[in-house]
Motif scaffolding. Sequence first.
Motif, PDB file in Angstrom:
ATOM      1  N   HIS A  25      28.272 -15.034  34.722  1.00 39.61           N
ATOM      2  CA  HIS A  25      27.048 -15.448  34.037  1.00 39.61           C
ATOM      3  C   HIS A  25      27.311 -16.435  32.903  1.00 39.61           C
ATOM      4  O   HIS A  25      26.397 -16.801  32.172  1.00 39.61           O
ATOM      5  CB  HIS A  25      26.313 -14.225  33.488  1.00 39.61           C
ATOM      6  CG  HIS A  25      25.704 -13.360  34.543  1.00 39.61           C
ATOM      7  ND1 HIS A  25      26.427 -12.370  35.184  1.00 39.61           N
ATOM      8  CD2 HIS A  25      24.470 -13.344  35.086  1.00 39.61           C
ATOM      9  CE1 HIS A  25      25.644 -11.772  36.070  1.00 39.61           C
ATOM     10  NE2 HIS A  25      24.455 -12.339  36.031  1.00 39.61           N
ATOM     11  N   PRO A  28      27.508 -16.016  26.975  1.00 39.06           N
ATOM     12  CA  PRO A  28      26.129 -15.816  26.501  1.00 39.06           C
ATOM     13  C   PRO A  28      25.936 -16.451  25.134  1.00 39.06           C
ATOM     14  O   PRO A  28      26.774 -16.335  24.249  1.00 39.06           O
ATOM     15  CB  PRO A  28      26.011 -14.291  26.416  1.00 39.06           C
ATOM     16  CG  PRO A  28      27.407 -13.825  26.176  1.00 39.06           C
ATOM     17  CD  PRO A  28      28.298 -14.779  26.924  1.00 39.06           C
ATOM     18  N   ARG A  33      20.317 -11.648  25.500  1.00 34.18           N
ATOM     19  CA  ARG A  33      20.616 -12.045  26.881  1.00 34.18           C
ATOM     20  C   ARG A  33      21.894 -11.366  27.371  1.00 34.18           C
ATOM     21  O   ARG A  33      21.966 -10.883  28.504  1.00 34.18           O
ATOM     22  CB  ARG A  33      20.771 -13.558  26.967  1.00 34.18           C
ATOM     23  CG  ARG A  33      19.460 -14.324  26.877  1.00 34.18           C
ATOM     24  CD  ARG A  33      19.710 -15.813  26.880  1.00 34.18           C
ATOM     25  NE  ARG A  33      18.482 -16.576  26.747  1.00 34.18           N
ATOM     26  CZ  ARG A  33      18.433 -17.840  26.376  1.00 34.18           C
ATOM     27  NH1 ARG A  33      19.560 -18.486  26.094  1.00 34.18           N
ATOM     28  NH2 ARG A  33      17.276 -18.465  26.260  1.00 34.18           N
ATOM     29  N   GLY A  36      21.194  -7.765  28.083  1.00 38.00           N
ATOM     30  CA  GLY A  36      20.378  -7.633  29.287  1.00 38.00           C
ATOM     31  C   GLY A  36      21.225  -7.693  30.544  1.00 38.00           C
ATOM     32  O   GLY A  36      21.049  -6.900  31.471  1.00 38.00           O
ATOM     33  N   CYS A 181      13.310 -10.112  22.840  1.00 35.50           N
ATOM     34  CA  CYS A 181      12.708  -9.295  23.891  1.00 35.50           C
ATOM     35  C   CYS A 181      11.238  -9.649  24.077  1.00 35.50           C
ATOM     36  O   CYS A 181      10.734  -9.676  25.208  1.00 35.50           O
ATOM     37  CB  CYS A 181      12.873  -7.810  23.562  1.00 35.50           C
ATOM     38  SG  CYS A 181      14.600  -7.249  23.547  1.00 35.50           S
ATOM     39  N   GLY A 184      10.618 -12.756  26.152  1.00 31.93           N
ATOM     40  CA  GLY A 184      10.610 -12.593  27.603  1.00 31.93           C
ATOM     41  C   GLY A 184       9.210 -12.520  28.187  1.00 31.93           C
ATOM     42  O   GLY A 184       9.022 -12.757  29.387  1.00 31.93           O
ATOM     43  N   HIS A 226      17.428 -19.175  21.687  1.00 28.97           N
ATOM     44  CA  HIS A 226      16.375 -19.159  22.712  1.00 28.97           C
ATOM     45  C   HIS A 226      15.515 -20.418  22.642  1.00 28.97           C
ATOM     46  O   HIS A 226      14.473 -20.492  23.294  1.00 28.97           O
ATOM     47  CB  HIS A 226      15.497 -17.919  22.539  1.00 28.97           C
ATOM     48  CG  HIS A 226      16.242 -16.632  22.709  1.00 28.97           C
ATOM     49  ND1 HIS A 226      16.334 -15.978  23.928  1.00 28.97           N
ATOM     50  CD2 HIS A 226      16.953 -15.884  21.826  1.00 28.97           C
ATOM     51  CE1 HIS A 226      17.063 -14.874  23.768  1.00 28.97           C
ATOM     52  NE2 HIS A 226      17.446 -14.796  22.511  1.00 28.97           N
TER      53      HIS A 226
END
Length: 336
Positions: A25, A28, A33, A36, A181, A184, A226
């Motif tokens: 992935h 991060p 994230r 998660g 959160c 999202g 973000h």
Amino acid sequence: QPDLWRLAATPGVLMRMYAVHRSGHGLPGALARAYGVVMRWLLGSRESQRRRAEFHRFAETALVRLAFTMTNRAGFLRAFSLAEAIRAVDCVLADRIDGQTGAARRALATRWLRFECGASHILEERGRGNFQFRDPTMQAYLTAVGLARREREHARGWWRIVKGKLDEPAWSEALELFPACLHGYSEEHVDRLFDQLLRLGDGASLPDQARILGHIERIIAPMAAHEYSLPRGLHTAFDALQARVLPFLVNGTPLTLRITARMAYKCARRPRQADELLVLPGLRVRLGKYPVTVAEFSRFVESGGYSDDTLWDPEGIIIRDQEKWTEPESWVQQIW
């Protein structure tokens, strides 16, 4: 990379960042994230066993419920009993597993809790029948997820909780993860959070405005990862709050009010668990887990600790009286 260095605040977080990277992935850029991904990865372990036991039908929701409930009641890293854990997740099992009696759900919850201790290691059992989250940041992340879900389930039910927990150190990490959160769901939800926070400063005293500014600066900082920024109206209000508070922290009068405002601002920006004391066996002494902070020592000063002879040994009393001590040297500068 400075951003990653700041993100990896503890060895536990660093290990999880490594796991995320190794699982394909990438590195991060945001803590929410990363956790998660780790959460999905841990819950995907031993999938066949989960399915046979039907744990896959409720595990994620139950962990969120458990983290939120236990954080709300007791703060992080408190071990909770099997009975408390079962009560916390019973409503989840009742919703996800049809046709089971209360006794059957309790037995299922017991098997599931012990399974998670050995399979995902999200939980750990301390002694017989006492559970806690192995990683406090995972508990904070799951608490933030549970808080964000109230957006969907309780029509802004999160604000009452956020407002009430702003000054609780045990909630600081969960509240730092909370905007991510919420993000999202949509940016509008995040905008509403900061709008509510800024409104707290309207008509408040300067120390309260300083405290609110500290909270906002702390909570908004992780959102840069973000690519979130305040919309124009909120940005204007945020700039106005900074313009009122920051100059006063440097040159404001009276001095006592400036000191109070500085303390409120700094404590909001860098909260930590207070009064973490370890009992020394065989001695009537408790030793601080961390070096004493200025905020903690100020309680000693303000409560008259320098004039209370019961808190000083005979030699200390003589020196204190000779030197006319009433506070530490350069105390005002230390507070700043």
